[in-house]
Design a protein around this motif. Structure first.
Motif, PDB file in Angstrom:
ATOM      1  N   ARG A 101       5.901   7.876  13.222  1.00  0.00           N
ATOM      2  CA  ARG A 101       5.430   6.628  12.693  1.00  0.00           C
ATOM      3  C   ARG A 101       5.268   5.400  13.686  1.00  0.00           C
ATOM      4  O   ARG A 101       4.316   4.593  13.400  1.00  0.00           O
ATOM      5  CB  ARG A 101       6.380   6.215  11.336  1.00  0.00           C
ATOM      6  CG  ARG A 101       5.593   6.847  10.063  1.00  0.00           C
ATOM      7  CD  ARG A 101       6.770   7.389   9.195  1.00  0.00           C
ATOM      8  NE  ARG A 101       7.210   5.726   8.482  1.00  0.00           N
ATOM      9  CZ  ARG A 101       8.401   5.577   7.853  1.00  0.00           C
ATOM     10  NH1 ARG A 101       9.259   6.885   7.821  1.00  0.00           N
ATOM     11  NH2 ARG A 101       8.815   4.574   7.448  1.00  0.00           N
ATOM     12  N   VAL A 126      -3.324   7.273   6.247  1.00  0.00           N
ATOM     13  CA  VAL A 126      -4.150   7.547   5.035  1.00  0.00           C
ATOM     14  C   VAL A 126      -5.479   7.249   5.867  1.00  0.00           C
ATOM     15  O   VAL A 126      -5.454   6.120   6.033  1.00  0.00           O
ATOM     16  CB  VAL A 126      -3.888   7.093   3.792  1.00  0.00           C
ATOM     17  CG1 VAL A 126      -4.870   7.438   2.582  1.00  0.00           C
ATOM     18  CG2 VAL A 126      -2.505   8.015   3.384  1.00  0.00           C
ATOM     19  N   GLY A 172       3.950  11.118   8.676  1.00  0.00           N
ATOM     20  CA  GLY A 172       3.913   9.817   9.251  1.00  0.00           C
ATOM     21  C   GLY A 172       2.551   9.364   9.688  1.00  0.00           C
ATOM     22  O   GLY A 172       2.495   8.276  10.509  1.00  0.00           O
ATOM     23  N   ASP A 223      10.202  10.287   3.926  1.00  0.00           N
ATOM     24  CA  ASP A 223       9.735  10.231   5.216  1.00  0.00           C
ATOM     25  C   ASP A 223      10.382   9.544   6.324  1.00  0.00           C
ATOM     26  O   ASP A 223       9.952   8.913   7.203  1.00  0.00           O
ATOM     27  CB  ASP A 223       8.160   9.617   4.935  1.00  0.00           C
ATOM     28  CG  ASP A 223       8.296   8.261   4.589  1.00  0.00           C
ATOM     29  OD1 ASP A 223       9.290   7.728   3.926  1.00  0.00           O
ATOM     30  OD2 ASP A 223       6.887   7.361   4.686  1.00  0.00           O
ATOM     31  N   THR A 233       1.108  -1.378   0.062  1.00  0.00           N
ATOM     32  CA  THR A 233       0.076   0.094  -0.171  1.00  0.00           C
ATOM     33  C   THR A 233       0.622   1.040  -0.006  1.00  0.00           C
ATOM     34  O   THR A 233       0.532   2.351  -0.555  1.00  0.00           O
ATOM     35  CB  THR A 233      -0.991  -0.002   1.219  1.00  0.00           C
ATOM     36  OG1 THR A 233      -0.326  -0.374   2.354  1.00  0.00           O
ATOM     37  CG2 THR A 233      -1.929  -0.850   1.118  1.00  0.00           C
ATOM     38  N   ARG A 235       2.823   6.061  -2.808  1.00  0.00           N
ATOM     39  CA  ARG A 235       4.211   6.750  -3.305  1.00  0.00           C
ATOM     40  C   ARG A 235       4.133   7.078  -4.974  1.00  0.00           C
ATOM     41  O   ARG A 235       4.118   8.149  -5.516  1.00  0.00           O
ATOM     42  CB  ARG A 235       5.403   5.891  -3.020  1.00  0.00           C
ATOM     43  CG  ARG A 235       5.822   6.362  -1.807  1.00  0.00           C
ATOM     44  CD  ARG A 235       7.217   5.848  -1.327  1.00  0.00           C
ATOM     45  NE  ARG A 235       7.239   4.344  -1.256  1.00  0.00           N
ATOM     46  CZ  ARG A 235       6.958   3.597  -0.089  1.00  0.00           C
ATOM     47  NH1 ARG A 235       6.278   4.517   0.892  1.00  0.00           N
ATOM     48  NH2 ARG A 235       6.691   2.380  -0.132  1.00  0.00           N
ATOM     49  N   ARG A 260      -3.358  -1.808   8.575  1.00  0.00           N
ATOM     50  CA  ARG A 260      -2.728  -0.969   9.661  1.00  0.00           C
ATOM     51  C   ARG A 260      -3.529  -0.574  10.898  1.00  0.00           C
ATOM     52  O   ARG A 260      -2.992   0.045  11.570  1.00  0.00           O
ATOM     53  CB  ARG A 260      -2.059   0.164   8.903  1.00  0.00           C
ATOM     54  CG  ARG A 260      -0.306   0.051   8.740  1.00  0.00           C
ATOM     55  CD  ARG A 260      -0.001   1.691   7.936  1.00  0.00           C
ATOM     56  NE  ARG A 260       1.259   1.656   8.289  1.00  0.00           N
ATOM     57  CZ  ARG A 260       2.009   1.393   7.169  1.00  0.00           C
ATOM     58  NH1 ARG A 260       1.766   0.774   6.166  1.00  0.00           N
ATOM     59  NH2 ARG A 260       3.344   1.807   7.232  1.00  0.00           N
TER      60      ARG A 260
HETATM   61  P1  AMP Z   1       5.021   2.230   4.056  1.00  0.00           P
HETATM   62  O1  AMP Z   1       5.718   2.104   2.768  1.00  0.00           O
HETATM   63  O2  AMP Z   1       4.126   0.761   4.326  1.00  0.00           O
HETATM   64  O3  AMP Z   1       5.918   2.569   5.266  1.00  0.00           O
HETATM   65  O4  AMP Z   1       3.954   3.178   4.054  1.00  0.00           O
HETATM   66  C1  AMP Z   1       4.364   4.522   3.882  1.00  0.00           C
HETATM   67  C2  AMP Z   1       3.142   5.551   4.286  1.00  0.00           C
HETATM   68  O5  AMP Z   1       1.901   5.315   3.576  1.00  0.00           O
HETATM   69  C3  AMP Z   1       2.786   5.334   5.831  1.00  0.00           C
HETATM   70  O6  AMP Z   1       3.516   5.947   6.611  1.00  0.00           O
HETATM   71  C4  AMP Z   1       1.461   5.882   5.695  1.00  0.00           C
HETATM   72  O7  AMP Z   1       1.275   7.378   5.668  1.00  0.00           O
HETATM   73  C5  AMP Z   1       0.902   5.466   4.294  1.00  0.00           C
HETATM   74  N1  AMP Z   1       0.200   3.952   4.355  1.00  0.00           N
HETATM   75  C6  AMP Z   1       0.648   2.722   3.883  1.00  0.00           C
HETATM   76  N2  AMP Z   1      -0.278   1.947   4.055  1.00  0.00           N
HETATM   77  C7  AMP Z   1      -1.217   2.451   4.982  1.00  0.00           C
HETATM   78  C8  AMP Z   1      -2.304   1.773   5.248  1.00  0.00           C
HETATM   79  N3  AMP Z   1      -2.678   0.534   5.086  1.00  0.00           N
HETATM   80  N4  AMP Z   1      -3.176   2.589   6.067  1.00  0.00           N
HETATM   81  C9  AMP Z   1      -2.797   3.973   5.853  1.00  0.00           C
HETATM   82  N5  AMP Z   1      -1.722   4.639   5.830  1.00  0.00           N
HETATM   83  C10 AMP Z   1      -0.926   3.764   4.881  1.00  0.00           C
END
Ligand code: AMP
Length: 182
Positions: A140, A60, A57, A131, A32, A37, A88
């Motif tokens: 985070r 969503v 951080g 981030d 996700t 991204r 999450r």
């Molecule tokens: P990650 O690459 O999994 O560390 O995700 C990067 C960022 O994307 C996170 O810090 C959140 O802001 C957002 N994000 C990714 N997956 C989710 C999810 N399942 N629910 C909410 N936000 C997410």
């Protein structure tokens, strides 16, 4: 057919392990974070909204993420999938259970990767994504313990969690993980 969720704190190695396992077993790797991204770099409406949230951080909103994942699962490989970074929140986990039944999908296995905060903070600082600043990392981790860790309990109660220690050689960890699946 494999239906996997890779779970754990930011920086524990979910993305690395998910990519290796997906390649090895021919699964769809549904990250996700990567989907978001891409939306940010494409400048879509979702991307514009997500960027401000990701930069600090935070998470969503659930309803957006649930829709994204439902679509990705519906188009996933016949060999199965590995979800990376979702669910999450407990709300997302509940929505996922519902999506599985809607799509007639069966059992899922949760791979819980473990590492301590100091180890993951150091890893994230080295990774250097936008981030991955000290401030955002701290938030985070806070968000992880408050909103995401309860998801582990949700799945533990269903008896489907496999714990893997996520510190050490990447290929060794991957091997341990594959052994757990056979
Ligand atoms: P990650 O690459 O999994 O560390 O995700 C990067 C960022 O994307 C996170 O810090 C959140 O802001 C957002 N994000 C990714 N997956 C989710 C999810 N399942 N629910 C909410 N936000 C997410």
């Amino acid at each position: 057919m494999y239906q996997l969720i890779v779970f754990g704190p930011p920086g524990v190695g979910k993305g690395t392990q998910a990519e290796l396992i997906a390649k090895k077993l021919g699964l769809s790797h549904i990250s996700t974070g990567e989907i978001l991204r891409k939306a940010v770099s494409d400048g879509t409406e979702l991307g514009i909204k997500a960027k401000a949230i990701m930069d600090i951080g935070n998470l969503v909103p659930d309803e957006i993420m649930n829709g994204i994942v439902k679509e990705a699962l519906a188009g996933s490989s016949e060999n199965g999938f590995i979800l990376d970074g979702y669910p999450r929140t407990v709300e997302q986990a509940r929505a996922l259970t519902y999506t599985f039944s809607e799509l007639n999908m069966g059992e899922v296995t949760v791979i819980n990767l473990i590492a301590d905060d100091e180890e993951i903070t150091q890893r994230l600082l080295k990774r250097g994504r936008t981030d991955d600043t000290r401030e955002t990392i701290a938030n985070r981790l806070k968000v992880y313990y408050k909103s995401t860790e309860p998801v582990k309990q949700f799945y533990t109660e269903l008896g489907i969690v496999k714990d893997i220690y996520g510190v050490g050689d990447v290929d060794e960890i991957s091997k341990l993980l594959l052994e757990e699946l056979h």
